[in-house]
Design a protein around this motif. Structure first.
Motif, mmCIF file in Angstrom:
data_model
loop_
_atom_site.group_PDB
_atom_site.id
_atom_site.type_symbol
_atom_site.label_atom_id
_atom_site.label_comp_id
_atom_site.label_asym_id
_atom_site.label_seq_id
_atom_site.Cartn_x
_atom_site.Cartn_y
_atom_site.Cartn_z
ATOM 1 N N VAL A 293 0.846 -1.200 0.000
ATOM 2 C CA VAL A 293 0.000 0.000 0.000
ATOM 3 C C VAL A 293 0.879 1.248 0.000
ATOM 4 N N GLU A 294 1.905 1.239 0.859
ATOM 5 C CA GLU A 294 2.821 2.386 0.945
ATOM 6 C C GLU A 294 3.530 2.641 -0.387
ATOM 7 N N LYS A 295 3.861 1.551 -1.093
ATOM 8 C CA LYS A 295 4.577 1.688 -2.369
ATOM 9 C C LYS A 295 3.637 1.986 -3.538
ATOM 10 N N GLY A 296 2.330 1.914 -3.290
ATOM 11 C CA GLY A 296 1.374 2.173 -4.357
ATOM 12 C C GLY A 296 1.102 0.965 -5.231
ATOM 13 N N VAL A 297 1.620 -0.201 -4.834
ATOM 14 C CA VAL A 297 1.374 -1.435 -5.589
ATOM 15 C C VAL A 297 -0.029 -1.956 -5.277
ATOM 16 N N PHE A 298 -0.480 -1.806 -4.016
ATOM 17 C CA PHE A 298 -1.822 -2.198 -3.580
ATOM 18 C C PHE A 298 -2.587 -0.940 -3.178
ATOM 19 N N PHE A 299 -3.865 -1.078 -2.900
ATOM 20 C CA PHE A 299 -4.645 0.078 -2.461
ATOM 21 C C PHE A 299 -5.560 -0.327 -1.312
ATOM 22 N N GLN A 300 -5.969 0.670 -0.525
ATOM 23 C CA GLN A 300 -6.795 0.437 0.650
ATOM 24 C C GLN A 300 -8.144 1.099 0.459
ATOM 25 N N LYS A 301 -9.203 0.358 0.749
ATOM 26 C CA LYS A 301 -10.548 0.907 0.649
ATOM 27 C C LYS A 301 -10.912 1.639 1.940
ATOM 28 N N GLU A 302 -12.041 2.335 1.896
ATOM 29 C CA GLU A 302 -12.453 3.137 3.047
ATOM 30 C C GLU A 302 -12.654 2.304 4.306
ATOM 31 N N ASP A 303 -13.039 1.038 4.142
ATOM 32 C CA ASP A 303 -13.265 0.190 5.315
ATOM 33 C C ASP A 303 -11.967 -0.379 5.890
ATOM 34 N N GLY A 304 -10.826 -0.033 5.256
ATOM 35 C CA GLY A 304 -9.532 -0.486 5.754
ATOM 36 C C GLY A 304 -9.005 -1.738 5.084
ATOM 37 N N SER A 305 -9.807 -2.383 4.269
ATOM 38 C CA SER A 305 -9.357 -3.600 3.588
ATOM 39 C C SER A 305 -8.323 -3.249 2.511
ATOM 40 N N VAL A 306 -7.412 -4.196 2.276
ATOM 41 C CA VAL A 306 -6.324 -3.987 1.309
ATOM 42 C C VAL A 306 -6.560 -4.873 0.093
ATOM 43 N N TRP A 307 -6.376 -4.280 -1.098
ATOM 44 C CA TRP A 307 -6.656 -4.975 -2.355
ATOM 45 C C TRP A 307 -5.510 -4.769 -3.343
ATOM 46 N N VAL A 308 -5.455 -5.650 -4.339
ATOM 47 C CA VAL A 308 -4.553 -5.466 -5.469
ATOM 48 C C VAL A 308 -5.414 -5.410 -6.722
ATOM 49 N N ASP A 309 -5.082 -4.490 -7.608
ATOM 50 C CA ASP A 309 -5.839 -4.335 -8.853
ATOM 51 C C ASP A 309 -5.078 -5.017 -9.994
ATOM 52 N N LEU A 310 -5.655 -6.100 -10.502
ATOM 53 C CA LEU A 310 -5.020 -6.857 -11.585
ATOM 54 C C LEU A 310 -5.794 -6.746 -12.894
ATOM 55 N N THR A 311 -6.616 -5.702 -13.006
ATOM 56 C CA THR A 311 -7.418 -5.558 -14.233
ATOM 57 C C THR A 311 -6.534 -5.332 -15.452
ATOM 58 N N ASP A 312 -5.365 -4.702 -15.231
ATOM 59 C CA ASP A 312 -4.459 -4.502 -16.368
ATOM 60 C C ASP A 312 -3.803 -5.805 -16.800
ATOM 61 N N GLU A 313 -3.945 -6.860 -15.969
ATOM 62 C CA GLU A 313 -3.422 -8.185 -16.295
ATOM 63 C C GLU A 313 -4.521 -9.096 -16.846
ATOM 64 N N GLY A 314 -5.697 -8.512 -17.078
ATOM 65 C CA GLY A 314 -6.815 -9.307 -17.586
ATOM 66 C C GLY A 314 -7.572 -10.034 -16.497
ATOM 67 N N LEU A 315 -7.293 -9.687 -15.228
ATOM 68 C CA LEU A 315 -7.988 -10.331 -14.112
ATOM 69 C C LEU A 315 -8.861 -9.300 -13.414
ATOM 70 N N ASP A 316 -9.039 -9.407 -12.091
ATOM 71 C CA ASP A 316 -9.879 -8.455 -11.381
ATOM 72 C C ASP A 316 -9.163 -7.961 -10.137
ATOM 73 N N GLN A 317 -9.904 -7.330 -9.235
ATOM 74 C CA GLN A 317 -9.325 -6.884 -7.977
ATOM 75 C C GLN A 317 -9.369 -8.041 -6.980
ATOM 76 N N LYS A 318 -8.301 -8.150 -6.173
ATOM 77 C CA LYS A 318 -8.196 -9.281 -5.259
ATOM 78 C C LYS A 318 -7.945 -8.784 -3.845
ATOM 79 N N LEU A 319 -8.739 -9.329 -2.892
ATOM 80 C CA LEU A 319 -8.613 -8.969 -1.489
ATOM 81 C C LEU A 319 -7.344 -9.589 -0.893
#
Length: 597
Positions: A293-319
């Motif tokens: 999250v700090e490096k900007g590789v992952f992102f955090q939602k308002e509820d505090g959960s951490v996700w990775v966005d793989l849509t640019d890899e043809g996949l989806d967001q992953k918790l």
């Protein structure tokens, strides 16, 4: 003598002589001759007509005639629609056998200086091992041994999934309904006892959901609001906070399971060099998620959960981390992968033996590791395999319909006992010898049936078919080995002990002898192929073919009635090498072969 390389060189010279065309030996492809045609090696002429400037049929005939005249290996040939089938002379086959007979560790390849790691088993500590785990363990262990035979330094590991909501479900059920029950008080294996409470949780959970639905609550909400499920969630949070009472219960119940697993693994005949525990690796995964999250590789939602966005890899967001801070399987696997490459920095490949229903999971895992900047992510490989079905249908662990690994292995031993006794194969055995044979046959039948199928394919396991003494089964191969062992014992009693020079005066061979030598000479190539493709089924098919070849030889030739001493010694030597190769090949599958049946 490497027959294939020698033939490639001879064909290369033939092209230069006949067609003034340069064709490198290593570019020449040879394949086994089909059974219905005479010969052992086939050269397909179609791709090379451009060099010969003649049609494939004529190219084959010219090449064949040239090889008969100039090659020291080729005795005859036939051409079938552009396929040149080569018949080698007996001198070539005898020389080939002498090399095999004299080889120190025939079929195995020298150390290549490379390290690989292979993960298999990786159970949850809320239930005993089942039929699916059998295929997983047999496959992973066998691939590890095949890679060793190919010269790799192999590390066999497992990740024990010893934490998470599924573990807490068994713990809650034990707290509510266990009344202090232990493996000692119940007489049950620890893993089976804990598994019973996992099933009990599911039964009570369904009752509570139904009761809430009856009051008008939607099913999806009822699943979250069921009191017993909430208790399991609360227990997970308490465990992550290491509350002493909860942590002690977790350690106690997991200890029961480990004791049970050890018994099962011993029966399976599998082992591990190092164990990893999710309870240790998930923390490293959590750190990586927060750093991401700090490096900007992952992102955090308002509820505090951490996700990775793989849509640019043809996949989806992953918790990666839940809103309450608890981790998921992906988090643990990130930590485990990093820890393994830290522990073993020289490994060139990390292989995960996991069912094909997890293909998406591992695709995501490897992409996440790459996003985190780990260059070794590309060296991670998912050895995906198909599920195992029984005639009764698919297994469901929560409903208690899983085919227990211990029960199935015992059933196979019992079935082997019934078949063997009925056929009268143990009439002169002691009780202890018979018991050992039943175990060798029963477990061998199980392992072979699960490994002879391409790992990627879903399969139906038929216990009754697997134990038969005919067809493509372990008992057929094991019986062949026992038959050869009896021949070798008789030869030893008669003082027939061939050595490397015993065949110097041998001038001719029977067709079935040539067939065996041809199959034997393929063994190193098959070991290599099995290693490159992580496919024990290649070895299984090979050893079955070798056993068939030997049985044909046994039916067609009377060994001890042979008056020619050179031929007699050769046949004893041939039998000895076949027995050794069967033993080594079956050993790569984790299967023992008896010397008496």
């Amino acid at each position: 003598m490497n027959i294939e390389k020698s033939l490639q060189q001879d064909i290369s010279k033939a092209f230069a002589s006949l067609f003034q065309a340069e064709l490198k030996a290593e570019e020449i492809a040879l394949q086994p001759t089909r059974k219905e045609f005479e010969g052992s090696h086939t050269f397909v002429c179609f791709p090379y007509a451009r060099l010969s400037k003649k049609n494939p049929e004529e190219t084959g005939k010219l090449l064949g005639a040239h090889l008969v005249e100039h090659s020291q290996l080729v005795e005859d040939f036939n051409v079938v629609k552009g396929f040149l089938n080569l018949v080698l002379n007996d001198t070539t086959w005898i020389g080939t056998f002498k090399d095999i007979f004299n080889a120190e560790n025939f079929g195995f390849h020298p150390a290549n200086g490379k390290e690989v790691m292979i993960e298999y088993s990786s159970p949850n500590t809320n239930k005993p091992l089942h039929l699916g785990h059998l295929r997983n363990n047999f496959l992973g262990w066998s691939v590890a041994e095949i890679l060793k035979a190919n010269g790799y330094n192999v590390h066999k590991v497992q990740i024990i999934n010893d934490r998470g909501i599924h573990i807490c479900k068994s713990m809650v059920a034990w707290q509510l309904f266990g009344d202090g029950e232990t493996p000692e008080s119940s007489g049950k294996k620890g893993d089976k006892l804990v598994g019973d409470y996992y099933v009990k949780f599911d039964q009570e959970y369904k009752k509570e959901i139904a009761a809430l639905e009856a009051k008008g609550m939607a099913k999806e909400l009822a699943e979250k609001e069921a009191p017993i499920y909430k208790k399991a969630q609360e227990l997970l949070l308490k465990w992550e906070n290491k509350e002493p009472e909860v942590y002690q219960l977790w350690e106690t119940m997991n200890g029961w399971v480990y004791d049970g697993f050890d018994v099962t693994y011993k029966t399976m005949g599998v082992d591990f060099d190092k164990l990893y525990y999710e309870s240790n690796t998930y923390l490293l995964g959590k750190e990586q998620a927060l750093e991401g999250v700090e490096k900007g590789v992952f992102f955090q939602k308002e509820d505090g959960s951490v996700w990775v966005d793989l849509t640019d890899e043809g996949l989806d967001q992953k918790l990666l981390l839940r809103a309450d801070g608890t981790s998921v399987y992906m988090t643990q696997d990130i930590g485990t992968a990093i820890l393994r490459f830290t522990d073993f920095p020289k490994i060139s490949k990390q292989i995960y033996t996991v069912g094909n229903e997890q293909e998406y999971h591992f695709n995501v895992l490897f992409k996440i590791l790459a996003k985190l900047g780990y260059l070794w992510a590309k060296e991670c490989y998912h050895l995906s395999y198909g599920m195992v079905d029984l005639p009764t249908g698919k297994m469901k662990s929560r409903e208690g319909t899983v085919v227990d690994a211990d029960d199935l292995m015992q059933e196979m031993v019992d079935t082997a006992k019934a078949h063997t006794t009925e056929l009268g194969k143990v009439d002169d055995f002691t009780k202890e010898q018979a018991k050992e044979l039943y175990e060798i046959l029963g477990l061998g039948a199980l392992k072979y049936f699960l490994l002879k199928v391409d790992p990627r394919k879903r399969m139906l396991f038929d216990p009754e078919e697997s134990i038969q003494f005919h067809g493509n089964t372990a008992p057929f191969i094991q019986y062949t080995h026992a038959r050869i062992s009896a021949i070798l014992r008789k030869a030893d009693q008669l003082g027939i002990r061939p050595d490397y020079n015993s065949f110097d005066n041998l001038s001719s061979l029977h067709g079935s002898e040539v067939g065996i030598i041809g199959t034997l000479s393929d063994y190193p190539k098959k070991v290599k192929e099995a290693g490159e493709n992580y496919s024990p089924d290649v070895i299984a098919q090979y050893v079955y073919d070798l056993a068939k070849d030997y049985n044909r030889f046994y039916q067609e030739i009377s060994i001890f009635n042979e008056e020619d001493q050179d031929a007699l010694k050769f046949r004893i030597a041939l039998s000895s090498v076949v027995a050794q190769t069967i033993q080594k090949a079956m050993g790569l599958l984790g299967i023992k072969v008896p010397s008496r049946m």
